[in-house]
Design a protein around this motif. Structure first.
Motif, PDB file in Angstrom:
ATOM      1  N   ALA A   1       0.873  -1.273   0.169  1.00 46.48           N
ATOM      2  CA  ALA A   1      -0.037   0.024  -0.047  1.00 46.48           C
ATOM      3  C   ALA A   1       0.875   1.454  -0.093  1.00 46.48           C
ATOM      4  O   ALA A   1       1.930   1.216   0.601  1.00 46.48           O
ATOM      5  CB  ALA A   1      -0.895  -0.127   1.183  1.00 46.48           C
ATOM      6  N   VAL A   2       0.177   2.279  -0.561  1.00 48.55           N
ATOM      7  CA  VAL A   2       1.294   3.619  -0.665  1.00 48.55           C
ATOM      8  C   VAL A   2       0.320   4.681  -0.575  1.00 48.55           C
ATOM      9  O   VAL A   2      -0.936   4.501  -0.819  1.00 48.55           O
ATOM     10  CB  VAL A   2       2.012   3.603  -1.910  1.00 48.55           C
ATOM     11  N   LEU A   3       0.507   5.691   0.059  1.00 48.27           N
ATOM     12  CA  LEU A   3      -0.251   6.742   0.411  1.00 48.27           C
ATOM     13  C   LEU A   3       0.318   8.254   0.196  1.00 48.27           C
ATOM     14  O   LEU A   3       1.798   8.361   0.222  1.00 48.27           O
ATOM     15  CB  LEU A   3      -0.242   6.680   2.129  1.00 48.27           C
ATOM     16  N   THR A   4      -0.199   9.044  -0.165  1.00 50.51           N
ATOM     17  CA  THR A   4       0.071  10.409  -0.145  1.00 50.51           C
ATOM     18  C   THR A   4      -1.192  11.390   0.225  1.00 50.51           C
ATOM     19  O   THR A   4      -2.237  10.907   0.516  1.00 50.51           O
ATOM     20  CB  THR A   4       0.622  10.782  -1.609  1.00 50.51           C
ATOM     21  N   ASN A   5      -0.923  12.711   0.250  1.00 52.68           N
ATOM     22  CA  ASN A   5      -1.947  13.579   0.449  1.00 52.68           C
ATOM     23  C   ASN A   5      -3.036  13.470  -0.596  1.00 52.68           C
ATOM     24  O   ASN A   5      -2.731  13.452  -1.633  1.00 52.68           O
ATOM     25  CB  ASN A   5      -1.790  14.721   1.495  1.00 52.68           C
ATOM     26  N   ASP A   6      -4.176  14.048  -0.115  1.00 51.53           N
ATOM     27  CA  ASP A   6      -5.176  13.966  -1.434  1.00 51.53           C
ATOM     28  C   ASP A   6      -4.676  15.054  -2.318  1.00 51.53           C
ATOM     29  O   ASP A   6      -5.127  14.789  -3.698  1.00 51.53           O
ATOM     30  CB  ASP A   6      -6.525  14.252  -0.683  1.00 51.53           C
ATOM     31  N   ALA A   7      -4.260  16.082  -2.124  1.00 48.34           N
ATOM     32  CA  ALA A   7      -4.021  17.035  -3.097  1.00 48.34           C
ATOM     33  C   ALA A   7      -2.986  16.627  -4.134  1.00 48.34           C
ATOM     34  O   ALA A   7      -2.876  16.672  -5.593  1.00 48.34           O
ATOM     35  CB  ALA A   7      -3.524  18.428  -2.504  1.00 48.34           C
TER      36      ALA A   7
ATOM     37  N   ILE B   1      -9.000  10.078  -6.718  1.00 44.36           N
ATOM     38  CA  ILE B   1      -8.774   8.302  -6.737  1.00 44.36           C
ATOM     39  C   ILE B   1      -7.961   7.756  -7.869  1.00 44.36           C
ATOM     40  O   ILE B   1      -7.103   6.908  -7.793  1.00 44.36           O
ATOM     41  CB  ILE B   1     -10.266   7.930  -6.723  1.00 44.36           C
ATOM     42  N   LEU B   2      -8.239   8.593  -9.010  1.00 45.17           N
ATOM     43  CA  LEU B   2      -7.447   8.084 -10.255  1.00 45.17           C
ATOM     44  C   LEU B   2      -5.897   8.251  -9.836  1.00 45.17           C
ATOM     45  O   LEU B   2      -5.120   7.249 -10.236  1.00 45.17           O
ATOM     46  CB  LEU B   2      -7.730   8.747 -11.326  1.00 45.17           C
ATOM     47  N   GLY B   3      -5.452   9.276  -9.331  1.00 46.24           N
ATOM     48  CA  GLY B   3      -4.017   9.615  -9.015  1.00 46.24           C
ATOM     49  C   GLY B   3      -3.870   8.531  -7.946  1.00 46.24           C
ATOM     50  O   GLY B   3      -2.502   8.006  -8.056  1.00 46.24           O
ATOM     51  N   ALA B   4      -4.400   8.200  -7.096  1.00 47.08           N
ATOM     52  CA  ALA B   4      -4.088   7.084  -5.951  1.00 47.08           C
ATOM     53  C   ALA B   4      -3.734   5.888  -6.588  1.00 47.08           C
ATOM     54  O   ALA B   4      -3.026   5.093  -6.387  1.00 47.08           O
ATOM     55  CB  ALA B   4      -5.134   6.988  -5.041  1.00 47.08           C
ATOM     56  N   SER B   5      -4.707   5.499  -7.553  1.00 51.99           N
ATOM     57  CA  SER B   5      -4.437   4.351  -8.207  1.00 51.99           C
ATOM     58  C   SER B   5      -3.177   4.347  -9.200  1.00 51.99           C
ATOM     59  O   SER B   5      -2.422   3.327  -9.316  1.00 51.99           O
ATOM     60  CB  SER B   5      -5.753   3.951  -9.159  1.00 51.99           C
ATOM     61  N   ALA B   6      -2.994   5.494  -9.777  1.00 50.42           N
ATOM     62  CA  ALA B   6      -1.890   5.542 -10.402  1.00 50.42           C
ATOM     63  C   ALA B   6      -0.570   5.064  -9.751  1.00 50.42           C
ATOM     64  O   ALA B   6       0.397   4.771 -10.132  1.00 50.42           O
ATOM     65  CB  ALA B   6      -1.815   6.905 -11.420  1.00 50.42           C
ATOM     66  N   MET B   7      -0.712   5.862  -8.690  1.00 49.61           N
ATOM     67  CA  MET B   7       0.546   5.571  -7.665  1.00 49.61           C
ATOM     68  C   MET B   7       0.822   4.199  -7.158  1.00 49.61           C
ATOM     69  O   MET B   7       1.740   3.909  -7.178  1.00 49.61           O
ATOM     70  CB  MET B   7       0.251   6.623  -6.520  1.00 49.61           C
ATOM     71  N   ALA B   8      -0.390   3.573  -7.028  1.00 49.91           N
ATOM     72  CA  ALA B   8      -0.133   2.150  -6.836  1.00 49.91           C
ATOM     73  C   ALA B   8       0.432   1.348  -7.941  1.00 49.91           C
ATOM     74  O   ALA B   8       1.445   0.446  -8.042  1.00 49.91           O
ATOM     75  CB  ALA B   8      -1.663   1.675  -6.375  1.00 49.91           C
ATOM     76  N   TRP B   9       0.153   1.585  -9.081  1.00 51.99           N
ATOM     77  CA  TRP B   9       0.450   0.946 -10.266  1.00 51.99           C
ATOM     78  C   TRP B   9       2.124   1.359 -10.388  1.00 51.99           C
ATOM     79  O   TRP B   9       2.927   0.299 -10.827  1.00 51.99           O
ATOM     80  CB  TRP B   9      -0.068   1.454 -11.689  1.00 51.99           C
ATOM     81  N   GLU B  10       2.349   2.412 -10.006  1.00 51.67           N
ATOM     82  CA  GLU B  10       3.971   2.766 -10.286  1.00 51.67           C
ATOM     83  C   GLU B  10       4.714   2.205  -8.957  1.00 51.67           C
ATOM     84  O   GLU B  10       6.043   2.446  -8.896  1.00 51.67           O
ATOM     85  CB  GLU B  10       4.150   4.268 -10.549  1.00 51.67           C
ATOM     86  N   MET B  11       4.193   1.598  -8.209  1.00 55.62           N
ATOM     87  CA  MET B  11       4.986   1.159  -6.835  1.00 55.62           C
ATOM     88  C   MET B  11       6.103   0.385  -7.288  1.00 55.62           C
ATOM     89  O   MET B  11       5.887  -0.527  -8.387  1.00 55.62           O
ATOM     90  CB  MET B  11       4.393   0.591  -5.942  1.00 55.62           C
ATOM     91  N   LYS B  12       7.282   0.343  -6.582  1.00 52.50           N
ATOM     92  CA  LYS B  12       8.308  -0.583  -7.072  1.00 52.50           C
ATOM     93  C   LYS B  12       7.849  -2.132  -6.566  1.00 52.50           C
ATOM     94  O   LYS B  12       7.349  -2.017  -5.312  1.00 52.50           O
ATOM     95  CB  LYS B  12       9.846  -0.026  -6.431  1.00 52.50           C
ATOM     96  N   ASP B  13       8.066  -2.997  -7.083  1.00 47.03           N
ATOM     97  CA  ASP B  13       7.463  -4.268  -6.400  1.00 47.03           C
ATOM     98  C   ASP B  13       8.701  -4.814  -5.343  1.00 47.03           C
ATOM     99  O   ASP B  13       9.769  -4.317  -5.315  1.00 47.03           O
ATOM    100  CB  ASP B  13       7.521  -5.418  -7.497  1.00 47.03           C
TER     101      ASP B  13
END
Lengths: 279, 279
Positions: free
Chosen positions: A66-72, A267-279
């Motif tokens: 899981a990866v987190l950032t602020n909403d903005a 929401i779209l940005g948070a999902s994009a962030m998850a895709w780009e997580m390093k495995d």
């Protein structure tokens, strides 16, 4: 409690899309979310107090990274992946809602700063010694003027300081005056209501000029309630931004309203962030 | 003319170090140098007018690849490679000299912005409607207060607005008052001279607080003439910076004077830039 409910609801959704083995990870955009630590840290507007290790909690609960950032910041990533900032490497998103949030992208990356807290443009002081921002105790911050509360306070101040100027806003009780009432007055041509947007647009435009001279973005994307006022706010913002820029920056920055809804972008940005997580 | 002389002098140096085959490239830090285009563009303080394709001219002249950025960015790279910002990925350098220049590093990279002009922090408006900056026609920009000229103007304004306050500065003719005279008065305890630094430090500190809330740097490195005033300027800068920060940013930013001379930093940074050129 929140997490148990989240787990129950998300698990159903995950099953509907074919099970957890089809999910790469979880991306979250949350107020005061810190990308580096995965924690929600001292969020003044949430009921949770102190430091909440949300990314770790989600990881334990779902068995997924899981990866987190602020909403903005999440909204900025959404804008870069799906919105007006597609293909851009340098832009700023500003949310003009209950508060004023921001996400800054430079060289194609979100600017987190050394501690994950970069991009607090709503708390930048734009009027030294100006209006009190009760939440922070600061005077003259952008959020004290360009948020929904800020616009309402501008209305109340103008109504009080010019008792002789007529305005349809005077047909309302003080506590009824909000963005919606002001907007409706302005589109009917109410001069005082129009001036509220002029004033707000000047402050915001001056702030944007300063932001441009900091990171020279290709675009500034505006989100949130205030953008519903359309040209009433955009015209003065653009005018005062351009007026306060050095010539080398003038007539270059694309100043646009987001094509996405604010919550969708996050929401779209948070999902994009998850895709780009390093495995 | 300048280029011919530069070629002659540099060629001698190049021969001394063993010939051109030992040189990887040429890095230049110059006022209004644009990293993306390799041009010096509309430099108000140089005798050259318009657009000068300096990187290309050097490349043709020496047969070596050449890369260009503005002098403030070059100083930031020097600071990152050899100075107080060694090992840091997020910091800001501010030069307080004849003008106020700046270089911004985030995620370990210089922030150039979409057009190469990012980091014009000296032109950010810190006092809306404030003092005129004659070079740009802007009112209240940081450079109008925190440059050498700005400090001198503050002195002249204070001397004029308080005709009854004694100060050793009154022993000087108006046109003799400069940073050196003010500094010498202040270290002798002259109250008005000390207040000049307090005033300058407040404006600069407020500006730095805003910069911190933008990119959340680990450090802010100050260069240039004004830093010679040491604690006279550092104390008020630090005080007013901290005072204007949200709590999450307080007592975290390292505010330091550069360990390098400004010109050294720019030269070292320009050379570091040449090393990192793509072949």
């Amino acid at each position: 409690m929140f997490l148990a409910e989240l787990h129950e609801r998300l698990s159903k959704l995950i099953d509907q899309v074919g099970g957890i083995e089809h999910i790469k990870g979880i991306g979250v955009g949350a107020p005061n979310g810190n990308y580096y630590t995965g924690n929600i840290e001292y969020a003044p507007n949430l009921r949770w107090r102190g430091i909440i290790p949300l990314a770790q909690m989600l990881q334990d609960l779902f068995g997924l990274p899981a990866v987190l950032t602020n909403d903005a910041n999440a909204a900025a990533l959404g804008e870069m992946t799906y919105g007006s900032a597609r293909g851009m490497k340098d832009f700023i998103t500003i949310t003009l809602g209950t508060g004023v949030g921001s996400g800054i992208v430079a060289n194609g990356q979100l600017i987190y700063g050394h501690d994950g807290f970069a991009g607090e443009l709503g708390h930048i002081i734009v009027v030294p010694g100006g209006r009190l921002h009760p939440g922070t105790g600061m005077h003259g911050s952008l959020e004290a003027y360009a948020s929904a509360t800020g616009v309402t306070n501008t209305a109340l101040e103008l109504l009080e300081s010019r008792p002789d100027e007529p305005s349809v806003l005077r047909n309302h009780k003080k506590e009824e005056i909000d963005s919606k009432v002001i907007y409706e007055a302005a589109i009917k041509g109410d001069k005082l209501a129009i001036e509220i947007y002029e004033f707000t647009g000047r402050i915001l435009g001056e702030a944007l000029a300063n932001f441009v001279m900091f990171s020279s973005p290709e675009a500034i994307v505006l989100f949130g309630g205030l953008t519903q006022a359309g040209d009433l706010i955009m015209r003065p913002v653009r005018h005062h931004m351009e007026k306060n820029l050095l010539p080398i920056f003038q007539n270059k920055v694309k100043l646009v309203f987001s094509e996405l809804r604010e919550s969708d972008a996050a929401i779209l940005g948070a999902s994009a962030m998850a895709w780009e997580m390093k495995d």
